[in-house]
Write a protein that holds these residues in place. Structure first.
Motif, PDB file in Angstrom:
ATOM      1  N   THR A  16       0.829  -1.203   0.000  1.00 28.26           N
ATOM      2  CA  THR A  16       0.000   0.000   0.000  1.00 28.26           C
ATOM      3  C   THR A  16       0.866   1.257   0.000  1.00 28.26           C
ATOM      4  O   THR A  16       0.572   2.223  -0.712  1.00 28.26           O
ATOM      5  N   ALA A  17       1.923   1.252   0.770  1.00 20.94           N
ATOM      6  CA  ALA A  17       2.830   2.405   0.818  1.00 20.94           C
ATOM      7  C   ALA A  17       3.491   2.640  -0.537  1.00 20.94           C
ATOM      8  O   ALA A  17       3.579   3.782  -1.009  1.00 20.94           O
ATOM      9  N   ALA A  19       2.365   1.723  -3.509  1.00 15.87           N
ATOM     10  CA  ALA A  19       1.338   2.193  -4.440  1.00 15.87           C
ATOM     11  C   ALA A  19       1.025   3.667  -4.200  1.00 15.87           C
ATOM     12  O   ALA A  19       0.855   4.444  -5.154  1.00 15.87           O
ATOM     13  N   SER A  20       0.972   4.069  -2.948  1.00 15.17           N
ATOM     14  CA  SER A  20       0.708   5.474  -2.618  1.00 15.17           C
ATOM     15  C   SER A  20       1.824   6.375  -3.120  1.00 15.17           C
ATOM     16  O   SER A  20       1.567   7.462  -3.636  1.00 15.17           O
ATOM     17  N   MET A  21       3.059   5.934  -2.967  1.00 16.53           N
ATOM     18  CA  MET A  21       4.187   6.740  -3.435  1.00 16.53           C
ATOM     19  C   MET A  21       4.177   6.880  -4.950  1.00 16.53           C
ATOM     20  O   MET A  21       4.455   7.956  -5.478  1.00 16.53           O
ATOM     21  N   THR A  23       1.585   6.780  -6.919  1.00 16.52           N
ATOM     22  CA  THR A  23       0.478   7.671  -7.238  1.00 16.52           C
ATOM     23  C   THR A  23       0.863   9.106  -6.941  1.00 16.52           C
ATOM     24  O   THR A  23       0.540  10.012  -7.713  1.00 16.52           O
ATOM     25  N   ALA A  24       1.553   9.345  -5.853  1.00 12.63           N
ATOM     26  CA  ALA A  24       1.969  10.695  -5.485  1.00 12.63           C
ATOM     27  C   ALA A  24       2.918  11.275  -6.524  1.00 12.63           C
ATOM     28  O   ALA A  24       2.843  12.458  -6.845  1.00 12.63           O
ATOM     29  N   THR A  27       0.859  12.535  -9.301  1.00  9.25           N
ATOM     30  CA  THR A  27       0.103  13.704  -8.874  1.00  9.25           C
ATOM     31  C   THR A  27       0.995  14.935  -8.840  1.00  9.25           C
ATOM     32  O   THR A  27       0.603  16.001  -9.292  1.00  9.25           O
TER      33      THR A  27
END
Length: 54
Positions: A16-17, A19-21, A23-24, A27
């Motif tokens: 999850t971490a 994937a979040s990075m 995506t960031a 962004t």
């Protein structure tokens, strides 16, 4: 039983971490492009508003 669940939860949190990075990054890149486009629009508007010295 707790010792079997803990590694799975840790792996899930790590995935999850990551994937979040990822995506960031997309962004932030998009936000940078938006800021650049806004700056260009302001610059163009300022150029058009300048009085001409012909």
């Amino acid at each position: 039983m707790t010792r079997q669940i803990a590694p799975r939860i840790l792996a899930l949190l790590a995935a999850t971490a990551v994937a979040s990075m990822l995506t960031a990054c997309n962004t932030v890149e998009g936000a940078g492009k938006d800021v650049k486009a806004t700056g260009q629009a302001v610059e163009n508007a300022a150029d058009k508003a300048k009085p001409s010295h012909n």
